[in-house]
Design a protein around this motif. Structure first.
Motif, PDB file in Angstrom:
ATOM      1  N   LEU A   1      47.787  35.868  37.573  1.00 18.21           N
ATOM      2  CA  LEU A   1      47.339  36.725  38.663  1.00 18.21           C
ATOM      3  C   LEU A   1      45.843  36.990  38.559  1.00 18.21           C
ATOM      4  N   LEU A   2      45.349  37.235  37.352  1.00 14.66           N
ATOM      5  CA  LEU A   2      43.924  37.458  37.168  1.00 14.66           C
ATOM      6  C   LEU A   2      43.128  36.199  37.501  1.00 14.66           C
ATOM      7  N   GLU A   3      43.688  35.046  37.153  1.00 13.69           N
ATOM      8  CA  GLU A   3      43.027  33.783  37.493  1.00 13.69           C
ATOM      9  C   GLU A   3      42.892  33.649  39.007  1.00 13.69           C
ATOM     10  N   GLU A   4      43.935  34.046  39.736  1.00 17.73           N
ATOM     11  CA  GLU A   4      43.886  34.009  41.186  1.00 17.73           C
ATOM     12  C   GLU A   4      42.825  34.967  41.708  1.00 17.73           C
ATOM     13  N   ALA A   5      42.722  36.147  41.098  1.00 15.41           N
ATOM     14  CA  ALA A   5      41.714  37.119  41.515  1.00 15.41           C
ATOM     15  C   ALA A   5      40.310  36.576  41.292  1.00 15.41           C
ATOM     16  N   VAL A   6      40.115  35.852  40.192  1.00 11.52           N
ATOM     17  CA  VAL A   6      38.808  35.242  39.930  1.00 11.52           C
ATOM     18  C   VAL A   6      38.489  34.216  41.006  1.00 11.52           C
ATOM     19  N   ASN A   7      39.490  33.427  41.392  1.00 10.16           N
ATOM     20  CA  ASN A   7      39.281  32.428  42.439  1.00 10.16           C
ATOM     21  C   ASN A   7      38.881  33.095  43.752  1.00 10.16           C
ATOM     22  N   VAL A   8      39.505  34.226  44.045  1.00 10.68           N
ATOM     23  CA  VAL A   8      39.204  34.961  45.267  1.00 10.68           C
ATOM     24  C   VAL A   8      37.754  35.436  45.255  1.00 10.68           C
TER      25      VAL A   8
ATOM     26  N   GLN B   1      54.522  35.706  45.413  1.00  8.03           N
ATOM     27  CA  GLN B   1      54.261  36.751  46.406  1.00  8.03           C
ATOM     28  C   GLN B   1      53.007  37.543  46.058  1.00  8.03           C
ATOM     29  N   ALA B   2      52.772  37.745  44.775  1.00  9.93           N
ATOM     30  CA  ALA B   2      51.565  38.460  44.355  1.00  9.93           C
ATOM     31  C   ALA B   2      50.319  37.661  44.730  1.00  9.93           C
ATOM     32  N   LYS B   3      50.357  36.359  44.458  1.00  2.70           N
ATOM     33  CA  LYS B   3      49.235  35.504  44.845  1.00  2.70           C
ATOM     34  C   LYS B   3      49.050  35.513  46.362  1.00  2.70           C
ATOM     35  N   MET B   4      50.160  35.464  47.087  1.00  2.00           N
ATOM     36  CA  MET B   4      50.097  35.489  48.550  1.00  2.00           C
ATOM     37  C   MET B   4      49.384  36.742  49.038  1.00  2.00           C
ATOM     38  N   LEU B   5      49.749  37.890  48.462  1.00  2.00           N
ATOM     39  CA  LEU B   5      49.120  39.139  48.890  1.00  2.00           C
ATOM     40  C   LEU B   5      47.629  39.133  48.586  1.00  2.00           C
ATOM     41  N   LEU B   6      47.235  38.650  47.402  1.00  2.00           N
ATOM     42  CA  LEU B   6      45.818  38.593  47.061  1.00  2.00           C
ATOM     43  C   LEU B   6      45.062  37.681  48.018  1.00  2.00           C
ATOM     44  N   GLN B   7      45.672  36.540  48.376  1.00  6.90           N
ATOM     45  CA  GLN B   7      45.008  35.600  49.273  1.00  6.90           C
ATOM     46  C   GLN B   7      44.867  36.172  50.683  1.00  6.90           C
TER      47      GLN B   7
END
Length: 374
Positions: free
Chosen positions: A10-17, A242-248
């Protein structure tokens, strides 16, 4: 609520964002001087970005030499009756720059480019969709003769008397909305590596990207529900998706990754967990078709939660309001799952159907009570 999520992923996804937020973009908007004024104004406004990382060049096609920049991430050509539009689009593609041709004269622009020997790929011609309201409006306008003839004095292409009869399409509210949607869809498809950066810079890309994210995650979670046979094994995978989806989705609408996203995530996961818990109980009640129930809830639950997030971010977002959106979506999914399972059990008689319905009702009531106490 303790979230069953791989925090590292999840943190990796946040970094990508956050990386997308800093991604530089370069766009050239070319305006054919014969293009209808309403579409030219609309496209100029659509690309009027407040983002510090987006550079937009506005160039009028007034007969000067056309020289696309190979440094651009995309080009947008606002097309009218210029017979060179097809050649301009081809020059962009040869320079390695995807080119979107935006027009309210789609059939005529395509016919002119083809006649000039530079046909434009159909997917690159972006125009408003003829919804019922738009069609009613343009057909009324064309009642005294073809709108294109009345507005521009240009003949219809030979051997095809219907081409252009309702063109140009006037940009009434419905037409503007569908044009924005199609422009956003084109950007998502043609500029995939930077589509999140485009969404953060240009509002018309946000909803198409968010809906694409919802659709893709829903299909993925349907597969998870179908393949994971061990009870509860699907929970961490679906939750992470779903967590990644919400962040995106949040990132597409320009929201920062902060404590507010964590609270929204907790509400989303709570609603999705309720859907999956009901799905497992219904699958146990109808074991023959349990796999179908779990796959359907994996899809519909994710889709409903994702659409709730999209509608939430398009309004005035607050955490309490987001919880309301999620609760409403959760209840709809639970009701639909109960109905599906009850139908599947119908062959076993009325008693079995009633048992399935009662299981769904009890499970939903219990989960709502648990969630409300948190």
């Amino acid at each position: 609520m303790q979230l069953p999520v791989d925090i590292g992923a999840l943190l990796e996804e946040a970094v990508n964002v956050e990386a997308a937020r800093a991604t530089p973009l370069s766009v050239s908007v070319y305006v054919d001087e014969t293009a209808p004024g309403d579409v030219a104004a609309h496209v100029r406004q659509a690309f009027a970005s407040a983002s510090d990382t987006a550079r937009v060049s506005l160039i009028y096609l007034d007969g000067r030499e056309f020289a696309p920049s190979s440094e651009d991430d995309m080009a947008c050509i606002v097309a009218g009756l210029d017979e060179n539009v097809g050649a301009y689009a081809r020059a962009c593609r040869k320079a390695g720059v995807p080119a979107m041709v935006v027009t309210t004269l789609p059939q005529l622009v395509g016919a002119i480019a083809k006649a000039a020997g530079c046909a434009i790929p159909e997917a690159d011609i972006v125009a408003p969709r003829l919804t019922a309201k738009v069609y009613e409006h343009v057909s009324t306008a064309a009642g005294q003769g073809p709108a294109i003839t009345a507005s521009w004095g240009a003949p219809k292409p030979p051997e095809n008397g219907d081409v252009g009869i309702y063109e140009p399409i006037e940009l009434i509210d419905d037409a503007r909305a569908t044009l924005d949607a199609r422009m956003g869809q084109w950007v998502c498809a043609a500029c995939r590596a930077k589509r999140l950066a485009f969404a953060q810079a240009f509002p018309f890309v946000r909803r198409p990207l968010a809906l694409e994210t919802v659709n893709a995650t829903s299909v993925q979670n349907a597969g998870v529900g179908l393949l994971f046979l061990i009870p509860g094994a699907d929970l961490p995978v679906m939750t992470l998706n779903q967590a990644k989806m919400l962040l995106q989705i949040a990132a597409a609408y320009g929201q920062s990754i902060d404590a507010g996203r964590v609270r929204e995530l907790a509400a989303l996961v709570g609603g999705a967990f309720a859907c999956r818990a009901v799905a497992r109980q219904l699958a146990a009640a109808v074991p023959v078709l349990g796999w179908a129930v779990k796959a359907a809830v994996g899809y519909s639950g994710t889709f409903a939660m994702g659409r709730a997030a999209v509608e939430f971010y398009e309004g005035a977002p607050t955490v309490a309001k987001f919880a309301e959106y999620v609760s409403a979506a959760r209840d709809k999914v639970i009701a639909a799952a109960a109905k599906q399972a009850a139908g599947a059990a119908a062959d076993n008689g009325a008693a079995a159907v009633e048992a399935v319905r009662q299981k769904a009702t009890d499970a939903a009531a219990g989960l709502r009570a648990r969630i409300s106490r948190r």
